[in-house]
Write a protein that holds these residues in place. Structure first.
Motif, short mmCIF file in Angstrom:
data_model
loop_
_atom_site.label_atom_id
_atom_site.label_comp_id
_atom_site.label_asym_id
_atom_site.label_seq_id
_atom_site.Cartn_x
_atom_site.Cartn_y
_atom_site.Cartn_z
N GLY A 210 59.90 34.45 45.99
CA GLY A 210 60.71 35.61 46.32
C GLY A 210 59.86 36.83 46.60
N ALA A 211 60.51 37.97 46.90
CA ALA A 211 59.78 39.19 47.26
C ALA A 211 58.89 39.66 46.12
CB ALA A 211 60.77 40.28 47.65
N TRP A 212 59.42 39.66 44.87
CA TRP A 212 58.62 40.11 43.74
C TRP A 212 57.49 39.14 43.44
CZ3 TRP A 212 58.68 44.88 42.29
CH2 TRP A 212 59.84 45.65 42.43
N GLN A 213 57.75 37.84 43.59
CA GLN A 213 56.69 36.86 43.36
C GLN A 213 55.58 37.01 44.39
OE1 GLN A 213 59.28 33.34 43.39
NE2 GLN A 213 58.62 32.91 41.29
N ARG A 214 55.95 37.24 45.63
CA ARG A 214 54.92 37.45 46.67
C ARG A 214 54.11 38.70 46.38
NH1 ARG A 214 59.28 36.18 50.11
NH2 ARG A 214 59.41 38.34 50.86
N PHE A 215 54.78 39.74 45.86
CA PHE A 215 54.07 40.99 45.58
C PHE A 215 53.07 40.81 44.44
CE2 PHE A 215 53.67 45.08 43.37
CZ PHE A 215 53.21 45.86 44.41
N PHE A 216 53.51 40.18 43.33
CA PHE A 216 52.65 40.07 42.16
C PHE A 216 51.67 38.92 42.25
CE2 PHE A 216 56.14 42.58 40.29
CZ PHE A 216 55.40 43.58 39.66
N ARG A 217 52.00 37.85 42.98
CA ARG A 217 51.13 36.67 43.03
C ARG A 217 50.22 36.66 44.25
NH1 ARG A 217 52.97 32.55 39.64
NH2 ARG A 217 53.95 33.56 37.83
N VAL A 218 50.58 37.40 45.29
CA VAL A 218 49.77 37.39 46.52
C VAL A 218 49.22 38.79 46.84
CG1 VAL A 218 49.75 36.90 49.00
CG2 VAL A 218 51.10 35.45 47.45
N VAL A 219 50.12 39.78 46.93
CA VAL A 219 49.70 41.11 47.38
C VAL A 219 48.76 41.76 46.37
CG1 VAL A 219 50.49 43.43 47.95
CG2 VAL A 219 51.76 41.45 48.77
N LEU A 220 49.15 41.81 45.10
CA LEU A 220 48.31 42.49 44.10
C LEU A 220 46.93 41.86 43.97
CD1 LEU A 220 50.57 43.67 41.15
CD2 LEU A 220 49.42 45.01 42.90
N PRO A 221 46.81 40.52 43.87
CA PRO A 221 45.45 39.94 43.81
C PRO A 221 44.61 40.28 45.03
CG PRO A 221 47.05 38.34 43.07
CD PRO A 221 47.83 39.48 43.62
N MET A 222 45.22 40.23 46.22
CA MET A 222 44.47 40.56 47.43
C MET A 222 44.13 42.05 47.51
SD MET A 222 43.99 37.75 49.14
CE MET A 222 43.70 37.04 47.51
N LEU A 223 44.95 42.86 46.83
CA LEU A 223 44.75 44.32 46.86
C LEU A 223 43.87 44.81 45.72
CD1 LEU A 223 45.81 46.62 48.70
CD2 LEU A 223 47.66 46.96 47.05
N SER A 224 43.46 43.92 44.83
CA SER A 224 42.72 44.33 43.64
C SER A 224 41.41 45.07 43.93
CB SER A 224 42.46 43.12 42.74
OG SER A 224 41.76 42.11 43.42
N PRO A 225 40.64 44.72 44.98
CA PRO A 225 39.43 45.54 45.25
C PRO A 225 39.75 46.99 45.55
CG PRO A 225 39.29 43.43 46.38
CD PRO A 225 40.68 43.53 45.86
N SER A 226 40.80 47.22 46.35
CA SER A 226 41.21 48.60 46.65
C SER A 226 41.73 49.30 45.41
CB SER A 226 42.27 48.60 47.75
OG SER A 226 41.79 48.02 48.94
N LEU A 227 42.51 48.58 44.59
CA LEU A 227 43.03 49.17 43.37
C LEU A 227 41.90 49.52 42.40
CD1 LEU A 227 46.24 47.07 42.60
CD2 LEU A 227 46.12 49.55 42.89
#
Length: 307
Positions: A210-227
C-alpha cells in the motif's frame, strides 16, 4: 581474453617526473584559499583556546587562570546549565519539526507535478532572506498588539504575550526558526526523492504494497542518505542559534530563551569576560563534535547507500 592495463614507462628504474612547474603552479592556486583558512579559521581557533585559559577583559591586562574558566562553567555557574538545557530543548524540537515538516512538504511537492518547482522556490525564499530581517518581521507579528493578536481579536480571542510569556517564548523562537530553515531541507529531500527509481515503487505496488508500506519500506530507505545529511546539518545549525533569541526576546523572560551562543556573546561583550566566553565556545564545540561523532558512528546502521 584479458588485456594488461597500460603502465607508465619506466626509465632507469624511475617513473617519469611530472611536467616541470606543475607543483609550483598548484601551490600558487591553493595559496589564497589556504591563507584564508589559516588566517580566518586556524588562528582564531587557536587564539580562542589560549584566551580561554586567561581572565581576559576587553580592556586591561589578561591574567592566566589555567582551567579555572572551565571549572567555573561546570561547577560554579548555574546559568550555564540553564542555557545548555534551553539549547538542547531548542535543538531537539527544531530538528524534529524541521525534518518531519520538510519530509512531508517535499513528498507533497514531489507529487505536485509542474507546480512543484514554483512552490519549492517559495519555501526556499526565507532561507536566502537575511535572518535579521526575518526576525524583525516576526517580532512585529508576535508583539502584544502585533499582527497575530490583531487577527485573533477579530474572533474575540485575547491573544497571549507570545514573546514575554516564559511558556510561549521558546515555542515562538522554534516556530520562527522552522519557517526560516525548512526550505533548505525541502530542496535536499526533494532531490533525494527525484533520485528514487519509479520502477522500485511500481514493483512494490504490483507486489501489493500500500501507499504507507511503499513510503516506509521503499522511499525512506532510499531517502536515508539525504535524511542523514539533513539531520547532521540541522543539528549543527540548531546549536548555533543566536539571532532569533537576540532579536526577539533578548534571552528572556528571565533565562527561558537564553541559548549558549547568546550567553557566550553576553559574557564576552557585555560582561567583559572574553576568557570565560572562549571557554563557553570550546564547550559548545566539544558538545557539537560529540553529537556529530555519535551520528556518524550510527551511519552504517541507519543509512542505506544501495540505491
Amino acid at each position: 581474453m584479458m588485456t594488461a592495463l597500460p603502465t607508465l614507462a619506466v626509465k632507469n628504474g624511475r617513473k617519469p617526473a611530472g611536467t616541470p612547474g606543475h607543483g609550483r603552479l598548484a601551490a600558487a592556486y591553493l595559496a589564497p584559499g589556504m591563507l584564508g583558512f589559516l588566517v580566518f579559521i586556524v588562528l582564531p581557533l587557536v587564539a580562542s583556546l589560549v584566551i580561554s585559559l586567561f581572565d581576559w577583559p576587553l580592556f586591561g591586562a589578561p591574567e592566566f587562570v589555567g582551567l579555572d574558566n572551565y571549572a567555573r562553567m561546570l561547577t560554579g555557574d548555574p546559568v550555564f546549565w540553564t542555557v545548555l538545557g534551553n539549547t538542547l530543548f531548542f535543538a531537539v524540537s527544531y530538528t524534529v519539526l524541521n525534518l518531519v515538516l520538510a519530509l512531508a512538504v517535499s513528498t507533497w511537492l514531489h507529487h505536485l507535478g509542474s507546480w512543484g518547482p514554483f512552490f519549492r522556490v517559495l519555501f526556499f525564499i526565507p532561507v536566502v532572506t537575511p535572518m535579521v530581517a526575518n526576525a524583525l518581521v516576526w517580532r512585529l507579528m508576535l508583539t502584544d498588539d502585533g499582527v497575530v493578536n490583531s487577527f485573533l481579536a477579530n474572533f474575540g480571542i485575547d491573544g497571549p504575550s507570545w514573546l514575554s510569556d516564559s511558556q510561549l517564548a521558546m515555542g515562538s523562537l522554534i516556530a520562527m526558526s522552522v519557517w526560516q530553515g525548512i526550505g533548505y531541507n525541502i530542496i535536499v529531500l526533494g532531490a533525494g526523492l527525484n533520485g528514487i527509481s519509479p520502477n522500485l515503487l511500481e514493483a512494490a505496488r504490483i507486489d501489493g504494497a500500500g501507499a504507507w508500506q511503499r513510503f516506509f519500506r521503499v522511499v525512506l530507505p532510499m531517502l536515508s542518505p539525504s535524511l542523514f545529511f539533513c539531520t547532521v546539518m540541522t543539528i549543527i545549525g540548531s546549536f548555533k542559534v543566536f539571532t532569533q533569541p537576540y532579536l526577539l526576546t533578548l534571552g528572556g523572560p528571565g533565562e527561558s530563551t537564553n541559548t549558549i551562543v547568546l550567553y557566550l556573546y553576553r559574557n564576552g561583550f557585555s560582561f567583559d569576560k572574553l576568557g570565560y566566553a572562549s571557554a563557553l565556545a570550546w564547550a559548545l564545540f566539544v558538545i557539537v563534535m560529540l553529537i556529530t561523532a555519535l551520528q556518524f558512528s550510527q551511519q552504517k546502521r541507519l543509512v542505506n547507500y544501495d540505491n
